[in-house]
Design a protein around this motif. Structure first.
Motif, mmCIF file in Angstrom:
data_model
loop_
_atom_site.group_PDB
_atom_site.id
_atom_site.type_symbol
_atom_site.label_atom_id
_atom_site.label_comp_id
_atom_site.label_asym_id
_atom_site.label_seq_id
_atom_site.Cartn_x
_atom_site.Cartn_y
_atom_site.Cartn_z
ATOM 1 N N LYS A 11 0.806 -1.152 -0.110
ATOM 2 C CA LYS A 11 0.094 -0.238 0.018
ATOM 3 C C LYS A 11 0.774 1.183 -0.084
ATOM 4 C CE LYS A 11 -0.455 -0.555 4.933
ATOM 5 N NZ LYS A 11 -1.655 -0.969 6.196
ATOM 6 N N ALA A 12 0.454 2.457 -0.803
ATOM 7 C CA ALA A 12 0.970 3.419 -0.753
ATOM 8 C C ALA A 12 0.335 4.711 -0.975
ATOM 9 C CB ALA A 12 2.084 3.573 -1.764
ATOM 10 N N PRO A 13 0.294 5.676 -0.505
ATOM 11 C CA PRO A 13 -0.791 6.741 -0.724
ATOM 12 C C PRO A 13 -0.869 7.376 -2.074
ATOM 13 C CG PRO A 13 0.973 7.639 0.604
ATOM 14 C CD PRO A 13 1.437 6.210 0.448
ATOM 15 N N ARG A 14 0.131 7.269 -2.831
ATOM 16 C CA ARG A 14 0.037 7.527 -4.232
ATOM 17 C C ARG A 14 1.019 6.895 -5.134
ATOM 18 N NH1 ARG A 14 3.448 13.167 -2.415
ATOM 19 N NH2 ARG A 14 5.484 12.172 -2.261
ATOM 20 N N SER A 15 0.783 7.112 -6.305
ATOM 21 C CA SER A 15 1.318 6.128 -7.473
ATOM 22 C C SER A 15 2.862 6.495 -7.976
ATOM 23 C CB SER A 15 0.586 6.168 -8.649
ATOM 24 O OG SER A 15 0.152 7.329 -9.269
ATOM 25 N N SER A 16 3.341 7.516 -7.312
ATOM 26 C CA SER A 16 4.567 7.814 -7.863
ATOM 27 C C SER A 16 5.204 8.568 -6.708
ATOM 28 C CB SER A 16 4.684 8.678 -9.217
ATOM 29 O OG SER A 16 4.110 9.972 -9.196
ATOM 30 N N TYR A 17 6.705 8.627 -6.602
ATOM 31 C CA TYR A 17 7.370 9.356 -5.560
ATOM 32 C C TYR A 17 8.492 10.135 -6.567
ATOM 33 C CZ TYR A 17 5.052 7.909 -1.522
ATOM 34 O OH TYR A 17 3.950 7.809 -0.442
ATOM 35 N N GLY A 18 8.528 11.281 -6.776
ATOM 36 C CA GLY A 18 9.589 11.721 -7.760
ATOM 37 C C GLY A 18 9.558 10.872 -9.144
ATOM 38 N N ASN A 19 10.814 10.363 -9.318
ATOM 39 C CA ASN A 19 10.957 9.397 -10.597
ATOM 40 C C ASN A 19 10.605 8.170 -10.404
ATOM 41 O OD1 ASN A 19 11.822 11.671 -11.920
ATOM 42 N ND2 ASN A 19 13.808 11.538 -11.400
ATOM 43 N N PHE A 20 10.331 7.555 -9.210
ATOM 44 C CA PHE A 20 10.028 6.317 -8.884
ATOM 45 C C PHE A 20 8.467 5.988 -9.322
ATOM 46 C CE2 PHE A 20 13.196 6.094 -5.170
ATOM 47 C CZ PHE A 20 14.214 6.241 -6.089
ATOM 48 N N GLN A 21 8.260 4.658 -9.801
ATOM 49 C CA GLN A 21 6.778 4.417 -10.274
ATOM 50 C C GLN A 21 6.494 3.443 -9.195
ATOM 51 O OE1 GLN A 21 6.459 2.042 -13.638
ATOM 52 N NE2 GLN A 21 4.264 1.822 -13.474
ATOM 53 N N VAL A 22 5.361 3.798 -8.531
ATOM 54 C CA VAL A 22 4.905 2.934 -7.251
ATOM 55 C C VAL A 22 3.677 2.144 -7.565
ATOM 56 C CG1 VAL A 22 4.160 2.803 -4.807
ATOM 57 C CG2 VAL A 22 5.804 4.416 -5.617
ATOM 58 N N LEU A 23 3.774 0.557 -7.534
ATOM 59 C CA LEU A 23 2.761 -0.517 -7.517
ATOM 60 C C LEU A 23 2.299 -1.031 -6.424
ATOM 61 C CD1 LEU A 23 4.245 -2.116 -10.687
ATOM 62 C CD2 LEU A 23 2.718 -0.126 -10.829
ATOM 63 N N ASN A 24 1.027 -0.674 -6.248
ATOM 64 C CA ASN A 24 0.291 -1.301 -4.959
ATOM 65 C C ASN A 24 -0.076 -2.543 -5.275
ATOM 66 O OD1 ASN A 24 0.275 1.095 -3.157
ATOM 67 N ND2 ASN A 24 -0.971 1.895 -4.717
ATOM 68 N N ASN A 25 0.744 -3.451 -5.904
ATOM 69 C CA ASN A 25 0.577 -4.803 -6.431
ATOM 70 C C ASN A 25 0.705 -6.111 -5.233
ATOM 71 O OD1 ASN A 25 3.045 -4.512 -6.505
ATOM 72 N ND2 ASN A 25 3.073 -5.479 -8.568
ATOM 73 N N LEU A 26 1.215 -5.869 -4.119
ATOM 74 C CA LEU A 26 1.520 -7.068 -3.542
ATOM 75 C C LEU A 26 0.495 -7.188 -2.097
ATOM 76 C CD1 LEU A 26 5.434 -6.379 -3.089
ATOM 77 C CD2 LEU A 26 4.112 -7.695 -4.684
ATOM 78 N N ARG A 27 0.690 -8.628 -1.809
ATOM 79 C CA ARG A 27 -0.281 -8.760 -0.513
ATOM 80 C C ARG A 27 0.245 -9.142 0.676
ATOM 81 N NH1 ARG A 27 -4.793 -13.195 -2.441
ATOM 82 N NH2 ARG A 27 -5.540 -12.473 -0.414
#
Length: 209
Positions: A11-27
């Protein structure tokens, strides 16, 4: 900055941090996360939780693992049988079954270590603990956590004018973590209080079980 970084998380509050792509895809359970990780197009994985070493052989890309301490001493993301998980939470018999569940998770990490490209650790103490638990793996690189240069630069603004040094420590204050020597730092600061203007903040963490 020349590499594309993808962060997979539960889980993460948003989909990106700077140049990092964030995927909320883990359990947060290794076996359940294998397919999700293999669907991501990367060249290499950096596992920030040692538990994911348990599935290193099942991942399509090489794994570099960063060991912290409890993530391999008391693994919580390594998948174990559901019945064992239920029994480990029951009164009277729970403690014994928790030990069995923990040992099984450790064993899975030990087997997965053979399929990792590299093991990194945050301290010499953790490095020694890894060698005690997994004697078959000797190539362990010390990689202390760090911060960016700007962390040490005062910000212009009302919250900080550069006149006060603000210090923060985040750790567990218990007998088992005396080696962190938080009390020693506090005593040293007490000797400096007449010559150094500072404020101290503390964030405590509960032990994960």
């Amino acid at each position: 900055e020349s590499h594309r970084v993808v962060v997979c998380t539960t889980k993460a509050p948003r989909s990106s941090y700077g140049n990092f792509q964030v995927l909320n895809n883990l359990r947060g359970r290794t076996e359940q996360d294998v397919d999700a990780l293999n669907r991501v197009d990367v060249d290499m994985w950096l596992a920030m939780n040692a538990g994911y070493v348990a599935i290193a052989k099942k991942l399509s890309k090489p794994v570099v693992a960063y060991f912290h301490g409890n993530d391999f001493l008391n693994p919580w993301v390594v998948s174990t049988p559901l019945l064992m998980k239920i029994l480990s939470k029951m009164p009277l018999i729970g403690r014994a079954w928790y030990g069995r569940r923990r040992n099984l998770a450790r064993k899975k990490i030990g087997l997965g270590i053979r399929s990792t490209a590299k093991i990194l650790t945050n301290s010499t103490n953790t490095q020694n603990l890894i060698r005690q638990c997994y004697a078959q793996f000797g190539d362990i690189a010390l990689c202390p956590p760090g911060v960016e240069d700007k962390f040490f630069q005062y910000r212009n603004g009302s919250d900080s004018d550069g006149s006060v040094l603000r210090l923060l420590t985040v750790s567990r204050l218990q007998k088992a973590t005396r080696r962190k020597n938080v009390s020693g730092v506090l005593h040293a600061l007490a000797l400096l209080k007449e010559n150094l203007n500072f404020e101290i903040g503390r964030a405590s963490c509960r032990e994960r079980v």
